[in-house]
Design a protein around this motif. Sequence first.
Motif, mmCIF file in Angstrom:
data_model
loop_
_atom_site.group_PDB
_atom_site.id
_atom_site.type_symbol
_atom_site.label_atom_id
_atom_site.label_comp_id
_atom_site.label_asym_id
_atom_site.label_seq_id
_atom_site.Cartn_x
_atom_site.Cartn_y
_atom_site.Cartn_z
ATOM 1 N N ALA A 135 51.697 0.288 -47.249
ATOM 2 C CA ALA A 135 51.804 -1.144 -46.972
ATOM 3 C C ALA A 135 52.842 -1.426 -45.898
ATOM 4 N N ASP A 136 53.921 -0.650 -45.868
ATOM 5 C CA ASP A 136 54.976 -0.912 -44.888
ATOM 6 C C ASP A 136 54.483 -0.733 -43.454
ATOM 7 N N ILE A 137 53.604 0.214 -43.230
ATOM 8 C CA ILE A 137 53.043 0.414 -41.892
ATOM 9 C C ILE A 137 52.162 -0.771 -41.522
ATOM 10 N N ARG A 138 51.349 -1.230 -42.459
ATOM 11 C CA ARG A 138 50.486 -2.403 -42.200
ATOM 12 C C ARG A 138 51.327 -3.628 -41.891
ATOM 13 N N LYS A 139 52.429 -3.795 -42.610
ATOM 14 C CA LYS A 139 53.295 -4.956 -42.380
ATOM 15 C C LYS A 139 53.942 -4.881 -41.000
ATOM 16 N N GLU A 140 54.430 -3.727 -40.605
ATOM 17 C CA GLU A 140 55.026 -3.571 -39.270
ATOM 18 C C GLU A 140 53.979 -3.801 -38.184
ATOM 19 N N LEU A 141 52.761 -3.321 -38.413
ATOM 20 C CA LEU A 141 51.671 -3.572 -37.479
ATOM 21 C C LEU A 141 51.428 -5.072 -37.355
ATOM 22 N N ALA A 142 51.440 -5.771 -38.476
ATOM 23 C CA ALA A 142 51.213 -7.223 -38.464
ATOM 24 C C ALA A 142 52.281 -7.946 -37.650
#
Length: 109
Positions: A12-19
């Motif tokens: 999830a942390d990677i998805r959040k940084e991508l967002a």
Amino acid sequence: FQEAARLDDSRADIRKELAYTLLQVGDTHAARDAFAAAVRLDPADERTLLELSFLRYETGQPAEALAGFRSLRESEDASVASTADQTRPLSSGRTSSSLVPARLVRETS
């Protein structure tokens, strides 16, 4: 971050940084989708759900946004609960930009 998200779709942390990166370049629809993926992977992350709810409202998904805000009004995180509570006028169809608080700023750890 797109490559990292592709290589490890369980974080999830990677998805959040991508967002957040997508927001910086102005791609709000893709940012919304990346936040949605982060929430699916970590449903307990209320700050990410709050970000997602704002983006859903901004990108034409008001019903989904309002459902997210409603669920966050009882959050144990006082900041999240307060921000979600400030969106109550949106439920009555009032859309003045002064009623929509600014999205949370990305936390630095």
